[in-house]
Design a protein around this motif. Structure first.
Motif, PDB file in Angstrom:
ATOM      1  N   ARG A  66      -0.730   6.280  -5.188  1.00 21.89           N
ATOM      2  CA  ARG A  66      -2.051   6.916  -5.064  1.00 21.89           C
ATOM      3  C   ARG A  66      -2.055   7.943  -3.941  1.00 21.89           C
ATOM      4  NH1 ARG A  66      -7.243   4.889  -5.015  1.00 21.89           N
ATOM      5  NH2 ARG A  66      -6.850   3.762  -3.103  1.00 21.89           N
ATOM      6  N   LYS A  85      -3.349   6.890  -0.547  1.00 24.37           N
ATOM      7  CA  LYS A  85      -4.704   6.335  -0.416  1.00 24.37           C
ATOM      8  C   LYS A  85      -4.682   4.832  -0.141  1.00 24.37           C
ATOM      9  CE  LYS A  85      -6.791   9.846  -3.302  1.00 24.37           C
ATOM     10  NZ  LYS A  85      -7.230  10.161  -4.653  1.00 24.37           N
ATOM     11  N   ASP A 143      -7.090   2.171   8.222  1.00 23.09           N
ATOM     12  CA  ASP A 143      -8.322   2.924   8.052  1.00 23.09           C
ATOM     13  C   ASP A 143      -9.046   3.313   9.335  1.00 23.09           C
ATOM     14  OD1 ASP A 143      -8.905   0.253   8.569  1.00 23.09           O
ATOM     15  OD2 ASP A 143     -10.565   0.145   7.152  1.00 23.09           O
TER      16      ASP A 143
END
Length: 161
Positions: free
Chosen positions: A15, A18, A25
């Motif tokens: 991805r 991602k 994060d």
């Protein structure tokens, strides 16, 4: 980790990072949690290293609606660790205040960037996805050489404090 006996499933392209971004994060998470003694050189920088890998359906960052097997809402739901050097060897330790249950479905560690890249190169350089994962088809490739379960007894360097 909760996936005992479950293979890692290859996700071509991961991805585009991602999955990694979902686990790593928080801005500057690795820089806020690393041990300078575990860096290889004065120019080495800390990395946030995630498990399971970005390029897998098992990644905690892979959403369930896209076929993710272990989705979490944030990297804060994963095992929280950092690399430290003890007697010249690198060990992973829990972040202070982060109690590991080993029921987490993912992990993130603040580690040496050069060590992280060296580990990636050891795994990938000169090898096709098929050689690393078995069949390169999505959800049909068992990862070769990684434990299918992550228990305290299989992590020789894991220290809980």
């Amino acid at each position: 980790m909760q996936s005992a006996g479950t293979p890692l499933y290859y996700l071509p392209g991961g991805r585009d990072g991602k999955n990694r971004a979902a686990i790593c994060d928080e801005a500057s998470w690795a820089k806020n949690n690393y041990d300078p003694e575990a860096m290889n050189t004065s120019t080495d920088t800390p990395d946030c290293d995630e498990f399971t890998f970005n390029a897998s359906y098992n990644s905690g960052g892979m959403p369930a609606n896209l076929g993710g097997l272990n989705p979490v809402s944030s990297g804060s739901k994963c095992i929280q660790s950092y690399a430290t050097k003890v007697d010249g060897k690198i060990h992973l330790r829990n972040l202070p205040g982060a109690l590991t249950t080993f029921k987490e479905v993912c992990g993130r560690s603040a580690i040496s960037g050069s060590q992280n890249r060296a580990a990636e190169n050891t795994l990938w350089v000169g090898r096709s996805p098929g050689q690393v994962w078995g069949s390169p088809r999505a959800r049909d490739g068992r990862f070769k050489g990684a434990p299918s379960t992550l228990e305290p007894t299989t992590l020789s360097g894991w220290c809980v404090r």
